[in-house]
Design a protein around this motif. Sequence first.
Motif, PDB file in Angstrom:
ATOM      1  N   THR A  63       0.826  -0.987   0.135  1.00 12.61           N
ATOM      2  CA  THR A  63       0.030  -0.039   0.038  1.00 12.61           C
ATOM      3  C   THR A  63       0.965   1.364   0.048  1.00 12.61           C
ATOM      4  O   THR A  63       0.461   2.308  -0.442  1.00 12.61           O
ATOM      5  CB  THR A  63      -0.749   0.080   1.008  1.00 12.61           C
ATOM      6  N   HIS A  64       1.965   1.280   0.812  1.00 12.94           N
ATOM      7  CA  HIS A  64       3.001   2.139   0.448  1.00 12.94           C
ATOM      8  C   HIS A  64       4.314   1.605   1.218  1.00 12.94           C
ATOM      9  O   HIS A  64       4.382   0.252   1.514  1.00 12.94           O
ATOM     10  CB  HIS A  64       2.593   3.385   1.207  1.00 12.94           C
ATOM     11  N   GLY A  65       5.537   2.321   1.204  1.00 12.19           N
ATOM     12  CA  GLY A  65       6.571   1.876   1.601  1.00 12.19           C
ATOM     13  C   GLY A  65       7.441   1.946   2.998  1.00 12.19           C
ATOM     14  O   GLY A  65       8.173   1.594   3.197  1.00 12.19           O
ATOM     15  N   HIS A  66       6.309   2.396   3.785  1.00 10.87           N
ATOM     16  CA  HIS A  66       6.858   2.640   5.235  1.00 10.87           C
ATOM     17  C   HIS A  66       7.350   1.306   5.840  1.00 10.87           C
ATOM     18  O   HIS A  66       6.842   0.287   5.334  1.00 10.87           O
ATOM     19  CB  HIS A  66       5.780   3.325   6.070  1.00 10.87           C
ATOM     20  N   PRO A  67       8.406   1.439   6.544  1.00  3.01           N
ATOM     21  CA  PRO A  67       9.058   0.263   7.089  1.00  3.01           C
ATOM     22  C   PRO A  67       8.143  -1.066   7.790  1.00  3.01           C
ATOM     23  O   PRO A  67       8.445  -2.029   7.891  1.00  3.01           O
ATOM     24  CB  PRO A  67      10.358   0.545   7.975  1.00  3.01           C
ATOM     25  N   ASP A  68       6.929  -0.474   8.289  1.00  5.83           N
ATOM     26  CA  ASP A  68       6.111  -1.220   8.875  1.00  5.83           C
ATOM     27  C   ASP A  68       5.256  -2.252   8.055  1.00  5.83           C
ATOM     28  O   ASP A  68       4.182  -2.823   8.374  1.00  5.83           O
ATOM     29  CB  ASP A  68       5.319  -0.588   9.999  1.00  5.83           C
ATOM     30  N   HIS A  69       5.143  -1.751   6.617  1.00  5.56           N
ATOM     31  CA  HIS A  69       4.444  -2.532   5.527  1.00  5.56           C
ATOM     32  C   HIS A  69       5.163  -2.930   4.688  1.00  5.56           C
ATOM     33  O   HIS A  69       4.930  -3.931   3.989  1.00  5.56           O
ATOM     34  CB  HIS A  69       3.569  -1.458   4.816  1.00  5.56           C
ATOM     35  N   SER A  70       6.590  -2.486   4.541  1.00  3.73           N
ATOM     36  CA  SER A  70       7.487  -3.154   3.594  1.00  3.73           C
ATOM     37  C   SER A  70       8.618  -3.866   4.034  1.00  3.73           C
ATOM     38  O   SER A  70       9.195  -4.524   3.665  1.00  3.73           O
ATOM     39  CB  SER A  70       8.230  -2.224   2.717  1.00  3.73           C
ATOM     40  N   GLY A 151      -1.284  11.495   1.186  1.00  2.00           N
ATOM     41  CA  GLY A 151      -1.545  12.288   2.179  1.00  2.00           C
ATOM     42  C   GLY A 151      -0.610  11.815   3.445  1.00  2.00           C
ATOM     43  O   GLY A 151       0.434  12.744   4.058  1.00  2.00           O
ATOM     44  N   HIS A 152      -0.745  10.629   3.853  1.00  4.03           N
ATOM     45  CA  HIS A 152       0.025  10.062   4.932  1.00  4.03           C
ATOM     46  C   HIS A 152       1.292   9.647   4.035  1.00  4.03           C
ATOM     47  O   HIS A 152       2.222  10.006   4.770  1.00  4.03           O
ATOM     48  CB  HIS A 152      -0.757   8.310   5.214  1.00  4.03           C
ATOM     49  N   ALA A 153       1.432   9.049   2.982  1.00  4.45           N
ATOM     50  CA  ALA A 153       2.843   8.836   2.174  1.00  4.45           C
ATOM     51  C   ALA A 153       2.241   9.456   0.612  1.00  4.45           C
ATOM     52  O   ALA A 153       1.146   9.243   0.485  1.00  4.45           O
ATOM     53  CB  ALA A 153       3.114   7.373   2.209  1.00  4.45           C
ATOM     54  N   GLY A 170      -4.246   0.790   3.273  1.00  3.81           N
ATOM     55  CA  GLY A 170      -3.108   1.322   3.846  1.00  3.81           C
ATOM     56  C   GLY A 170      -3.133   1.943   5.227  1.00  3.81           C
ATOM     57  O   GLY A 170      -3.936   1.713   6.006  1.00  3.81           O
ATOM     58  N   ASP A 171      -2.564   3.061   4.863  1.00  2.00           N
ATOM     59  CA  ASP A 171      -2.461   3.875   6.140  1.00  2.00           C
ATOM     60  C   ASP A 171      -3.179   5.239   5.601  1.00  2.00           C
ATOM     61  O   ASP A 171      -2.942   6.368   6.309  1.00  2.00           O
ATOM     62  CB  ASP A 171      -1.056   4.407   6.516  1.00  2.00           C
ATOM     63  N   ALA A 172      -4.016   5.088   4.592  1.00  2.00           N
ATOM     64  CA  ALA A 172      -4.964   6.394   4.308  1.00  2.00           C
ATOM     65  C   ALA A 172      -5.766   6.776   5.860  1.00  2.00           C
ATOM     66  O   ALA A 172      -5.846   7.876   5.932  1.00  2.00           O
ATOM     67  CB  ALA A 172      -5.946   6.091   3.169  1.00  2.00           C
ATOM     68  N   PRO A 197       2.594  10.628  13.315  1.00  2.00           N
ATOM     69  CA  PRO A 197       3.856  11.502  13.065  1.00  2.00           C
ATOM     70  C   PRO A 197       4.562  11.366  11.707  1.00  2.00           C
ATOM     71  O   PRO A 197       5.427  11.976  11.145  1.00  2.00           O
ATOM     72  CB  PRO A 197       4.724  10.433  13.907  1.00  2.00           C
ATOM     73  N   THR A 198       3.901  10.158  10.822  1.00  2.00           N
ATOM     74  CA  THR A 198       4.280  10.067   9.691  1.00  2.00           C
ATOM     75  C   THR A 198       3.307  10.458   8.428  1.00  2.00           C
ATOM     76  O   THR A 198       3.312  10.123   7.215  1.00  2.00           O
ATOM     77  CB  THR A 198       4.757   8.213   9.254  1.00  2.00           C
ATOM     78  N   THR A 199       2.394  11.037   8.829  1.00  2.00           N
ATOM     79  CA  THR A 199       1.627  11.704   7.832  1.00  2.00           C
ATOM     80  C   THR A 199       1.822  13.168   7.542  1.00  2.00           C
ATOM     81  O   THR A 199       2.119  13.845   8.462  1.00  2.00           O
ATOM     82  CB  THR A 199       0.003  11.788   8.432  1.00  2.00           C
TER      83      THR A 199
HETATM   84 ZN   LIG Z   1       2.677   4.380   6.971  1.00  2.00          ZN
END
Ligand SMILES: [Zn+2]
Length: 311
Positions: A63-70, A151-153, A170-172, A197-199
């Motif tokens: 859904t996006h590349g943040h380390p808690d997803h990738s 928006g978030h990423a 994802g984190d939308a 914090p990451t939005t």
């Molecule tokens: Zn994220």
Amino acid sequence: VLNEFASGVGRLAAGLANVYFVGERGGPWAVVDTSTKGEFEAIRAAAEKRYGADARPEAILLTHGHPDHSGSALALAVYWNVPVYIHKRELPYVTGRAEYPPPDPTVGGFLGMAVRFVNTEQPDLTGYVNPLPDDGTVPGLPGWTWVHSPGHAPGNVTFWREEGRIALVGDALATVDLDDFNQLIVQAPRLSRPPAPTTVDWLAARKSILRIAALEPLALGAGHGVPIVGNLLGTDLTMFGEDFIIPLKGRYVSDPVRFNENGIEYLPPIVPDPLPKRAAGIGLAALGVGLGVYLWRKKRAVQGKHDGAST
Ligand SMILES: [Zn+2]
Ligand SMILES: [Zn+2]
């Protein structure tokens, strides 16, 4: 434990984030998101249980590349020898070409505090990762499309299936209040803002929520929290988007990050962090003790119930 919350879609709560298994046994299937580094074995085992010992997915979708997803994407891609797909705006961050904007601890909430200690090491998926096709189709998953929900990423996407009206966002947004430590323990499903914090662009985040609401989903699985299912979900989501509360303070709140295809184009200046690391550490330690006591009590309560039932 894998839970099938919508037809053909199973969820695995793997550490910090959710992993979704999309597709039925015997048919084409894919993995959506891979949680943090170190969840490889949990995801592999869950896949084997759901699809069989020699089953291989068509693709790994992020859904996006943040380390808690990738985080476990590379290990899984190597193991299955399958491609990884992500929105083109996320590519620089998962190929070692750029870094995400630093998380903002000054935005407040529980995560705002915890993020001071979180490992933000980015995986490098070079050789495995590809951009999602521009036509909105999802490789390996017929019947699914992707919808840009930034928006978030910058390249957060929602995976959408019209049949059953299923959205993996994802984190939308989140389906647990990540700003409230108690809610993180209880995990009561609730439409909640994306991880703060990451939005990095709050107006875009709000627009994305309304875009997802307009799809009128009947089932919604986010990166964090228990999925929400129901006929009123579209209406609830529209109300949530319209009333969406943007944080009062924070580095990216009134001054969003701007991106281009190579990474960050404009990064807002650092705002002073009112809470030094040591104080935050003491706060976190206290929360840890609280969590231990809570889990111990819960365990006792469950044991008590079992005892009661057997008599
Ligand atoms: Zn994220
Ligand atoms: Zn996340």
